[in-house]
Design a protein around this motif. Structure first.
Motif, PDB file in Angstrom:
ATOM      1  N   LYS A  78       0.842  -1.184   0.000  1.00  0.00           N
ATOM      2  CA  LYS A  78       0.000   0.000   0.000  1.00  0.00           C
ATOM      3  C   LYS A  78       0.884   1.242   0.000  1.00  0.00           C
ATOM      4  O   LYS A  78       2.007   1.233   0.512  1.00  0.00           O
ATOM      5  N   PHE A  79       0.329   2.287  -0.587  1.00  0.00           N
ATOM      6  CA  PHE A  79       1.059   3.549  -0.662  1.00  0.00           C
ATOM      7  C   PHE A  79       0.096   4.684  -0.348  1.00  0.00           C
ATOM      8  O   PHE A  79      -1.026   4.718  -0.881  1.00  0.00           O
ATOM      9  N   PHE A  80       0.533   5.635   0.521  1.00  0.00           N
ATOM     10  CA  PHE A  80      -0.344   6.702   0.995  1.00  0.00           C
ATOM     11  C   PHE A  80       0.434   8.017   0.950  1.00  0.00           C
ATOM     12  O   PHE A  80       1.525   8.121   1.507  1.00  0.00           O
ATOM     13  N   ARG A  81      -0.136   9.022   0.267  1.00  0.00           N
ATOM     14  CA  ARG A  81       0.547  10.306   0.118  1.00  0.00           C
ATOM     15  C   ARG A  81      -0.466  11.442   0.191  1.00  0.00           C
ATOM     16  O   ARG A  81      -1.572  11.340  -0.365  1.00  0.00           O
ATOM     17  N   ILE A  82      -0.080  12.539   0.868  1.00  0.00           N
ATOM     18  CA  ILE A  82      -0.930  13.723   0.988  1.00  0.00           C
ATOM     19  C   ILE A  82      -0.209  14.904   0.350  1.00  0.00           C
ATOM     20  O   ILE A  82       0.947  15.205   0.705  1.00  0.00           O
ATOM     21  N   ASN A  83      -0.865  15.554  -0.601  1.00  0.00           N
ATOM     22  CA  ASN A  83      -0.319  16.763  -1.210  1.00  0.00           C
ATOM     23  C   ASN A  83      -0.615  17.970  -0.329  1.00  0.00           C
ATOM     24  O   ASN A  83      -1.512  17.948   0.528  1.00  0.00           O
ATOM     25  N   LYS A  84       0.083  19.057  -0.555  1.00  0.00           N
ATOM     26  CA  LYS A  84      -0.058  20.248   0.293  1.00  0.00           C
ATOM     27  C   LYS A  84      -1.434  20.900   0.175  1.00  0.00           C
ATOM     28  O   LYS A  84      -1.855  21.631   1.063  1.00  0.00           O
TER      29      LYS A  84
END
Length: 298
Positions: A68-74
């Protein structure tokens, strides 16, 4: 992708399933464009309860770590990616099997949220959002097209936003040509050998005919083991049945020829009549010989 199972009417595929949504509460006041976080953070955040509406036994790859991969942009955009193995149902029509083409669906939607709360859309449009790995091949099918659609479906009385992708599959013929069509054809030709065997060799012709009939029966039954117990006949069933009729016809032809040509050949009831005539003829000759001898003595 694969296998596509006709017996259970489902298919499996390994894919990267990616979702993107915006949550303004997660907007970051940092100089970095995005932050990649541990997947455990997902337990403290809201995320859509996406499910495969026609899915069966599916799972997330967990070896050696959860894939799984989890990323939050600004700006609060959340990107969530998973590697899944999906098993989904595929209602097949097998009347033309194995000359058939199948259309298998995959439906993606929310389990609990209606269209008032969550709306699903393809990120790059309906034509480019589904990508197929380069060089991907299936053992028994060609993947022709993967069109995508946006749908609204009523689930539990409420309208839900649903994404649909169709997999158009065309079956390969090579396996069936080698394992069914050619063997059945050769058995029919082999059954014709009995036409050139002497009619008097009854045991040889019966043994050849019985062997071909039993082999055709075995091929027909073995062919049905890979198919569900449908109430209609497939194209392959019809082909095997026609070959079986040809093979069975050779035995019937031999029986008919043997029955209608045995008269006058010393067989069956004609043998009794023939022996009776021989005995009668011998008695007549003996009587004539006795009369001749009596006349000569006189």
């Amino acid at each position: 992708m694969g296998p596509v199972n006709e017996r259970t009417m489902d298919y499996s595929m390994d894919c990267y399933f990616r979702q993107l949504w915006v949550d303004k509460r997660l907007a970051l006041n940092v100089s970095m464009p995005n932050i990649s976080l541990n997947i455990k953070v997902m337990d403290r955040l809201w995320y859509p309860d996406t499910v495969f509406l026609n899915g069966g036994k599916s799972f997330v790859h967990m070896i050696p770590m959860p894939n799984k991969f989890f990323r939050i942009n600004k700006d609060g955009t959340v990107f969530y990616s998973q590697r899944l193995t999906i098993t989904a149902t595929c209602r097949m029509r097998l009347e033309k099997y194995p000359l058939d083409s199948q259309n298998c669906h995959l439906y993606v939607g929310s389990f609990a949220y209606s269209i008032d709360d969550v709306i699903y859309e393809w990120r790059f449009g309906a034509q480019k959002s589904v990508e197929i790995a380069a060089g991907m091949t299936l053992s028994q099918f060609d993947l022709l097209q993967t069109p995508c659609f946006n749908l609204t479906s009523t689930i539990r009385g409420a309208p839900h936003s649903v994404l649909a992708v169709h997999f158009y599959l065309r079956r390969h013929m090579g396996f069936f040509v080698i394992n069914v069509y050619v063997p059945c054809l050769l058995l029919v030709v082999l059954s014709w050998v009995s036409f050139w065997i002497n009619r008097e060799a009854t045991s040889d012709r019966i043994a050849l005919g019985t062997m071909t009939v039993l082999t055709m029966t075995f091929i027909g039954l073995d062919n049905r083991n890979d198919l569900p117990r449908v109430s209609y006949s497939t194209a392959l069933d019809i082909y095997v049945a026609i070959c079986f009729v040809f093979v069975l016809a050779t035995i019937i032809q031999f029986a008919a020829v043997h029955y209608f040509t045995k008269f006058g050949c010393g067989e069956g009831p004609q043998l009794v009549k023939y022996i009776a005539k021989e005995v009668e003829l011998e008695e007549i000759l003996e009587d004539q010989n006795e009369m001749t001898n009596i006349q000569m003595e006189q």
